[in-house]
Design a protein around this motif. Sequence first.
Motif, short mmCIF file in Angstrom:
data_model
loop_
_atom_site.label_atom_id
_atom_site.label_comp_id
_atom_site.label_asym_id
_atom_site.label_seq_id
_atom_site.Cartn_x
_atom_site.Cartn_y
_atom_site.Cartn_z
N TRP A 163 -5.03 39.16 50.22
CA TRP A 163 -5.09 40.38 49.43
C TRP A 163 -6.52 40.69 48.98
N LYS A 164 -7.26 39.66 48.58
CA LYS A 164 -8.61 39.89 48.03
C LYS A 164 -9.60 40.35 49.09
N THR A 165 -9.37 39.99 50.33
CA THR A 165 -10.31 40.38 51.39
C THR A 165 -9.90 41.66 52.10
N CYS A 166 -8.76 42.24 51.75
CA CYS A 166 -8.30 43.48 52.39
C CYS A 166 -9.13 44.67 51.93
N SER A 167 -9.17 45.69 52.76
CA SER A 167 -9.86 46.93 52.39
C SER A 167 -9.07 47.67 51.31
N PRO A 168 -9.71 48.57 50.57
CA PRO A 168 -9.00 49.31 49.53
C PRO A 168 -7.82 50.14 50.07
N VAL A 169 -7.98 50.72 51.26
CA VAL A 169 -6.88 51.51 51.84
C VAL A 169 -5.67 50.63 52.07
N THR A 170 -5.89 49.43 52.58
CA THR A 170 -4.79 48.49 52.80
C THR A 170 -4.14 48.10 51.50
N ARG A 171 -4.94 47.87 50.48
CA ARG A 171 -4.36 47.50 49.18
C ARG A 171 -3.51 48.63 48.62
N TYR A 172 -3.97 49.88 48.74
CA TYR A 172 -3.20 51.01 48.24
C TYR A 172 -1.89 51.18 48.99
N ILE A 173 -1.93 51.07 50.31
CA ILE A 173 -0.71 51.25 51.11
C ILE A 173 0.28 50.13 50.83
N LEU A 174 -0.18 48.88 50.86
CA LEU A 174 0.72 47.76 50.58
C LEU A 174 1.22 47.81 49.14
N GLY A 175 0.35 48.18 48.21
CA GLY A 175 0.77 48.29 46.81
C GLY A 175 1.82 49.35 46.61
N TYR A 176 1.67 50.49 47.30
CA TYR A 176 2.66 51.56 47.19
C TYR A 176 4.02 51.10 47.70
N PHE A 177 4.06 50.53 48.91
CA PHE A 177 5.34 50.13 49.48
C PHE A 177 5.97 48.97 48.71
N LEU A 178 5.15 48.03 48.24
CA LEU A 178 5.70 46.93 47.45
C LEU A 178 6.23 47.40 46.10
N SER A 179 5.49 48.31 45.44
CA SER A 179 5.97 48.81 44.15
C SER A 179 7.21 49.67 44.33
N TYR A 180 7.28 50.47 45.38
CA TYR A 180 8.47 51.27 45.66
C TYR A 180 9.68 50.36 45.88
N TRP A 181 9.46 49.29 46.64
CA TRP A 181 10.55 48.34 46.90
C TRP A 181 10.98 47.65 45.60
N LEU A 182 10.03 47.20 44.80
CA LEU A 182 10.36 46.47 43.58
C LEU A 182 11.03 47.38 42.55
N LEU A 183 10.49 48.58 42.36
CA LEU A 183 11.12 49.53 41.42
C LEU A 183 12.51 49.93 41.90
N GLY A 184 12.66 50.14 43.19
CA GLY A 184 13.98 50.47 43.72
C GLY A 184 14.96 49.34 43.51
N LEU A 185 14.49 48.12 43.70
CA LEU A 185 15.36 46.96 43.49
C LEU A 185 15.79 46.85 42.04
N LEU A 186 14.86 47.02 41.11
CA LEU A 186 15.18 46.89 39.70
C LEU A 186 16.00 48.07 39.16
N LEU A 187 15.61 49.29 39.51
CA LEU A 187 16.26 50.46 38.94
C LEU A 187 17.61 50.76 39.60
N HIS A 188 17.70 50.61 40.91
CA HIS A 188 18.95 50.93 41.59
C HIS A 188 20.07 49.98 41.18
N CYS A 189 19.76 48.72 40.97
CA CYS A 189 20.77 47.77 40.53
C CYS A 189 21.30 48.08 39.13
#
Length: 195
Positions: A163-189
């Motif tokens: 994660w620390k060596t990834c480019s900022p674009v990669t961090r934003y894309i992975l952060g978006y999909f991971l946060s969408y997945w985590l929020l969906g998991l928490l809120l949908h349940c």
Amino acid sequence: MWPLDPSRKEVLRFAISCRVLTLMLQAIFNAIIPDHHAEAFCPPRLAPSGSMDQLVEGLLGGLSRWDAEHFLFIAEHGPQVFVYLVHAAVLLLFGSLCMHVQVLTRFLGSSTPVVYWFPAHLLQDQEPLLRSLETVPWKPPAGDSLPGQKVPRNSIMGLLYNWKTCSPVTRYILGYFLSYWLLGLLLHCNFLPWT
């Protein structure tokens, strides 16, 4: 129990008759309706060699023209992107006029690959770790790896480990999909809206 509860024998008879009816209908329509010969998609076919091959092709040939074969061809030979862009635009127009925003995001996320192609394109263009995967298999840096740690076969896991060596674009894309997945998991349940 319901007074008209079907027995197992009736359910089995219904299931088998549905399968037989499906096979009969596809054989009839395969014989009646000629195939459309599109130049964009022509998967390789072997010519039937014997009489049994011709019989099987005649009876079950309609089942060989299915969507997964089309997507396999796209994966091997590259997509004809325009068709998918038109499809996504029509779905977006229809959905924005007739659907709630929460339903529209799920509808587009499950109906069109264009939503995922753009982030994948950005990841391939912007991330040096993924470009090096094409030539050399991924190995974790010697300083960051723990003894006995497995080398991930999934390139996304490799990006998350680095994660620390990834480019900022990669961090934003992975952060978006991971946060969408985590929020969906928490809120949908918890029966809360999440899209």
